[in-house]
Enzyme design. Structure first.
Site, PDB file in Angstrom:
ATOM      1  N   ASP A   1      -6.970 -13.134   0.345  1.00  0.00           N
ATOM      2  CA  ASP A   1      -7.205 -14.089  -1.400  1.00  0.00           C
ATOM      3  C   ASP A   1      -7.846 -14.720  -0.846  1.00  0.00           C
ATOM      4  O   ASP A   1      -8.050 -15.696  -0.304  1.00  0.00           O
ATOM      5  CB  ASP A   1      -5.465 -14.216  -1.469  1.00  0.00           C
ATOM      6  CG  ASP A   1      -5.336 -15.042  -2.497  1.00  0.00           C
ATOM      7  OD1 ASP A   1      -5.970 -15.675  -3.280  1.00  0.00           O
ATOM      8  OD2 ASP A   1      -4.618 -15.848  -1.753  1.00  0.00           O
TER       9      ASP A   1
ATOM     10  N   ASP B   1      -3.030 -18.553  -4.203  1.00  0.00           N
ATOM     11  CA  ASP B   1      -1.975 -17.606  -4.702  1.00  0.00           C
ATOM     12  C   ASP B   1      -1.472 -16.995  -4.259  1.00  0.00           C
ATOM     13  O   ASP B   1      -0.386 -16.963  -4.827  1.00  0.00           O
ATOM     14  CB  ASP B   1      -2.875 -17.472  -6.879  1.00  0.00           C
ATOM     15  CG  ASP B   1      -3.361 -16.529  -5.722  1.00  0.00           C
ATOM     16  OD1 ASP B   1      -3.776 -15.477  -5.785  1.00  0.00           O
ATOM     17  OD2 ASP B   1      -3.723 -15.122  -7.526  1.00  0.00           O
TER      18      ASP B   1
ATOM     19  N   ASP C   1      -8.305 -10.718  -3.834  1.00  0.00           N
ATOM     20  CA  ASP C   1      -8.332 -10.388  -5.253  1.00  0.00           C
ATOM     21  C   ASP C   1      -9.620 -10.141  -5.465  1.00  0.00           C
ATOM     22  O   ASP C   1     -10.241 -10.229  -3.797  1.00  0.00           O
ATOM     23  CB  ASP C   1      -8.481 -12.165  -6.098  1.00  0.00           C
ATOM     24  CG  ASP C   1      -9.006 -13.261  -5.132  1.00  0.00           C
ATOM     25  OD1 ASP C   1      -9.556 -12.518  -4.415  1.00  0.00           O
ATOM     26  OD2 ASP C   1      -7.878 -14.425  -4.659  1.00  0.00           O
TER      27      ASP C   1
ATOM     28  N   ASP D   1      -9.783   4.052  -8.549  1.00  0.00           N
ATOM     29  CA  ASP D   1      -8.629   4.482  -8.650  1.00  0.00           C
ATOM     30  C   ASP D   1      -8.266   5.286 -10.063  1.00  0.00           C
ATOM     31  O   ASP D   1      -8.326   4.084 -10.769  1.00  0.00           O
ATOM     32  CB  ASP D   1      -7.423   3.167  -8.654  1.00  0.00           C
ATOM     33  CG  ASP D   1      -6.220   4.252  -7.678  1.00  0.00           C
ATOM     34  OD1 ASP D   1      -5.793   5.840  -8.032  1.00  0.00           O
ATOM     35  OD2 ASP D   1      -6.536   4.127  -6.220  1.00  0.00           O
TER      36      ASP D   1
ATOM     37  N   ASP E   1      -5.118   9.809  -9.209  1.00  0.00           N
ATOM     38  CA  ASP E   1      -3.350   9.034  -8.772  1.00  0.00           C
ATOM     39  C   ASP E   1      -2.305  11.125  -9.218  1.00  0.00           C
ATOM     40  O   ASP E   1      -2.655  10.979 -10.836  1.00  0.00           O
ATOM     41  CB  ASP E   1      -3.113   8.338  -9.609  1.00  0.00           C
ATOM     42  CG  ASP E   1      -1.657   7.723  -9.117  1.00  0.00           C
ATOM     43  OD1 ASP E   1      -1.658   7.047  -8.409  1.00  0.00           O
ATOM     44  OD2 ASP E   1      -0.849   7.182 -10.031  1.00  0.00           O
TER      45      ASP E   1
ATOM     46  N   GLU F   1      -5.020  13.115  -6.157  1.00  0.00           N
ATOM     47  CA  GLU F   1      -4.228  12.956  -5.140  1.00  0.00           C
ATOM     48  C   GLU F   1      -3.094  13.809  -5.518  1.00  0.00           C
ATOM     49  O   GLU F   1      -2.927  14.460  -6.672  1.00  0.00           O
ATOM     50  CB  GLU F   1      -3.388  11.860  -5.482  1.00  0.00           C
ATOM     51  CG  GLU F   1      -1.888  11.566  -4.895  1.00  0.00           C
ATOM     52  CD  GLU F   1      -1.519  10.782  -4.504  1.00  0.00           C
ATOM     53  OE1 GLU F   1      -0.716   9.553  -4.055  1.00  0.00           O
ATOM     54  OE2 GLU F   1      -1.674  10.332  -6.245  1.00  0.00           O
TER      55      GLU F   1
ATOM     56  N   HIS G   1      -1.663   3.836   1.585  1.00  0.00           N
ATOM     57  CA  HIS G   1      -1.194   2.714   0.651  1.00  0.00           C
ATOM     58  C   HIS G   1       0.727   3.016   0.520  1.00  0.00           C
ATOM     59  O   HIS G   1       1.950   2.222  -0.028  1.00  0.00           O
ATOM     60  CB  HIS G   1      -1.700   1.596  -0.695  1.00  0.00           C
ATOM     61  CG  HIS G   1      -1.192   2.651  -1.209  1.00  0.00           C
ATOM     62  ND1 HIS G   1      -2.498   3.606  -1.495  1.00  0.00           N
ATOM     63  CD2 HIS G   1      -0.787   2.811  -2.718  1.00  0.00           C
ATOM     64  CE1 HIS G   1      -2.251   4.055  -2.585  1.00  0.00           C
ATOM     65  NE2 HIS G   1      -1.106   4.102  -3.224  1.00  0.00           N
ATOM     66  N   ASP G   2       0.780   4.667   0.213  1.00  0.00           N
ATOM     67  CA  ASP G   2       2.115   4.713   0.148  1.00  0.00           C
ATOM     68  C   ASP G   2       2.957   4.957   1.398  1.00  0.00           C
ATOM     69  O   ASP G   2       4.234   6.419   1.369  1.00  0.00           O
ATOM     70  CB  ASP G   2       2.040   6.217  -0.241  1.00  0.00           C
ATOM     71  CG  ASP G   2       1.420   5.754  -2.097  1.00  0.00           C
ATOM     72  OD1 ASP G   2       2.128   4.434  -2.748  1.00  0.00           O
ATOM     73  OD2 ASP G   2       0.656   6.273  -2.595  1.00  0.00           O
TER      74      ASP G   2
HETATM   75  C1  NOJ Z   1       0.218   7.697  -6.345  1.00  0.00           C
HETATM   76  C2  NOJ Z   1       0.086   6.478  -5.760  1.00  0.00           C
HETATM   77  O1  NOJ Z   1      -0.648   6.515  -4.809  1.00  0.00           O
HETATM   78  C3  NOJ Z   1       1.553   5.716  -5.929  1.00  0.00           C
HETATM   79  O2  NOJ Z   1       1.054   4.058  -5.345  1.00  0.00           O
HETATM   80  C4  NOJ Z   1       1.719   5.509  -7.288  1.00  0.00           C
HETATM   81  O3  NOJ Z   1       3.248   4.599  -7.397  1.00  0.00           O
HETATM   82  C5  NOJ Z   1       2.243   6.434  -7.787  1.00  0.00           C
HETATM   83  N1  NOJ Z   1       0.850   7.746  -7.614  1.00  0.00           N
HETATM   84  C6  NOJ Z   1       2.404   6.160  -9.627  1.00  0.00           C
HETATM   85  O4  NOJ Z   1       1.047   6.101  -9.953  1.00  0.00           O
END
Ligand code: NOJ
Length: 567
Positions: free
Chosen positions: A33, A37, A41, A110, A211, A265, A341-342
């Protein structure tokens, strides 16, 4: 023998930069950041570009920075052609592009086009039934009983239909209610998406991470799904009937003739399907993210509560890796990842985030960077960041975690979050989303303000500054591996051979290309292990220990020891 006779076709004819690249994923909200905030960013990324350059990576995959209400941290886009105010503006993005390109780093955006935000202009017009926009989304009247039009289940738990007061109809959302699914059956929707992709390519992006792109085609009529072990309805929205047609059209309209990287993905895709997407007669995608290995510690139902939710078996990982390495050897291309990140942090899930954190972080890096295919490094993994203790649900921001915890509490009659805390600590996507730990100052040097998501308490010990000056730096180890991979094609294009497939703790394989052969030996356990590899001679290339096991053919490996030999 001349060069071309020696080199297998796929290396001479199919060589491309994105096969040889190391990709680094940035989740912008949590990277750095610059304005206090509490939210990462674009300027913050620019301020840290040298970190990426030092690591030696070739491509940045930028998770969404588009305008968005952030119901799902930017995967709910309200304007594909604008940068979200939280992250800066288009001129910041252009400077980032230029700073990366100046360092020979490409930038992949993305592409989130299975759905938009419900605050996207298209949805607003659609709910008002404006001319030309009526069918931009999946709108349906209630079922006869007044309930939702079908029984499909959302990825985030619960139903996939929400009622819209204004239009007086239900709309479909495979994810959150603020993420309505675009109706890809409508040619105008497809045209708008292609135009937007072309617009970004004209702006100099080097590719797209797409995605959940295998969800865009749904069975006509949206019939009920079979109720079973997995999410209800998947057979009607995963790899749906027109998916190949849509992707081929996207290829023709956008990608053909351009030298870009694409990675789709794709939950629920096997090797044969992967070939249809990426193979010689496929749809023209470069590679896909498969999910098979993300199910190692569960059977597909990530939030199904069961005992031993952290247990997984290395033999399953071997079986998966061996099958995909061989399966796409001649056709298609592998993308190699262990986290993003998932997913939870890789060192907590597949390594040891306690005593052997450093060793196991390096071991996982060795694994990722020596398999053939394109490796993806997620921010923070290059210093071995770990999962977090989510002490109460109020600390969690992720919509997926919150929804599933609420559903679990209702389903299992649980009153107290504390009963689920361990499970949440193991599963939550927020584990990977805590701010990158840059140094030991307040908020880990991520922000001067209050971070949007809590910083892991271990930041005073685990941070970039400390790691980079430590004798046993994980970052330096990653960098050496990236250099080695750049020097030797065998790690990119090699032919994979598995050793000791039934060994419970040691993962060993060779990669061969022309007259070069490398042996990778990884002890995935916290105890010493002795193995006989049948290879008598080898020159050590890499090790994560100061006194590595080198006595081939019999090696006694220390806990989480990783060794790479030229054999
Ligand atoms: C996959 C993404 O990696 C995830 O973070 C997101 O919540 C879902 N697709 C929906 O876009």
């Amino acid at each position: 023998m001349n060069e071309s006779a020696q080199t297998p076709d796929r290396t001479s004819e199919d060589r491309t930069w994105w096969k040889e690249a190391v990709v680094y994923q940035i989740y912008p909200k949590s990277f750095n950041d610059s304005d206090g905030d509490g939210v990462g960013d674009i300027q913050g990324i620019i301020d840290r570009v040298d970190h990426l350059d030092d690591l030696g990576i070739d491509v940045v995959w930028l998770s969404p920075v588009y305008a968005s209400p952030h119901a799902d941290n930017g995967y709910d886009i309200s304007d594909y052609r604008a940068i979200d105010d939280r992250f800066g503006d288009m001129s910041d993005w252009e400077r980032l592009r230029d700073e990366l390109h100046a360092r020979d780093i490409k930038v992949v955006m993305d592409l989130v086009v299975n759905h938009t935000s419900d605050e996207h202009e298209w949805f607003e017009k659609s709910r008002r039934r404006e001319d030309g926009y009526e069918d931009y989304y999946y709108w349906r009247d209630p079922a006869e009983d007044g309930g939702p039009p079908n029984n499909w289940e959302s990825f985030f738990g619960g139903q996939t239909w929400s009622w819209d007061e204004e239009r007086q109809q239900y709309y479909l959302h495979l994810f959150d209610e603020k993420q309505p699914d675009l109706n890809w059956e409508n040619p105008q929707v497809r045209e708008d998406v292609y135009e937007m992709m072309n617009w970004w390519l004209e702006k100099g992006v080097d590719g797209f991470r797409m995605d959940v792109i295998n969800l865009i085609s749904k069975t006509r009529g949206l019939p009920d799904g079979e109720e079973g072990d997995w999410q209800t309805g998947v057979e009607h929205f995963m790899n749906g009937p027109r998916i190949h047609e849509f992707l081929q059209e996207m290829y023709d309209e956008v990608l053909a003739g351009r030298d870009v990287m694409t990675v789709g993905e794709m939950p629920g895709v096997d090797i044969e399907e992967a070939k249809q997407y990426t193979g010689a007669d496929g749809d023209g995608l470069g590679m896909i993210f498969t999910f098979e290995h993300m199910n190692l510690d569960h059977d597909g139902g990530r939030w199904d509560l069961h005992e031993d939710y952290e247990a997984w078996d290395l033999r399953d990982l071997k079986e998966f890796v061996g099958r995909w390495q061989r399966g796409l050897a001649e056709e298609g291309w592998n993308s190699n990842y262990l986290g993003n990140h998932d997913q939870p942090r890789i060192v907590s899930r597949f390594g040891d985030d306690g005593q052997y954190r450093v060793e196991s972080a390096k071991l996982l890096g060795t694994f990722l960077l020596t398999l053939s295919g394109t490796p993806y490094v997620y921010q923070g993994d290059e210093i071995g960041m770990t999962n977090v203790d989510w002490q109460h649900l109020g600390e969690v921001v992720d919509v997926d975690t919150i929804n599933h915890v609420e559903l679990l509490m209702a389903e299992h009659d649980i009153d107290d979050y504390q009963e689920l805390r361990g499970f949440v600590n193991a599963r939550s996507r927020d584990n990977a989303r805590t701010p990158v730990q840059w140094d030991d100052s307040d908020s880990a040097g991520f922000t001067d303000g209050k971070p949007w998501l809590k910083v892991n308490d271990n930041y005073t010990e685990i941070n970039v500054a400390a790691d980079r000056t430590a004798d046993d730096s994980v970052f330096e180890y990653y960098r050496d591996l990236v250099d080695l991979r750049n020097e030797r094609d065998v790690f990119v294009y090699g032919e994979f051979e598995m050793f000791l497939p039934d060994h419970e703790h040691v993962f060993a394989f060779t990669q061969s290309l022309d007259d070069e052969r490398v042996l990778v030996v990884l002890n995935f356990s916290d105890e010493p292990r002795t193995v006989d590899l049948g290879e008598s001679d080898g020159r050590l290339l890499v090790s994560n220990y100061d006194d590595p096991a080198t006595d081939l053919p019999t090696l006694t490996l220390a806990p989480f020891e990783a060794t790479v030999f030229e054999v």
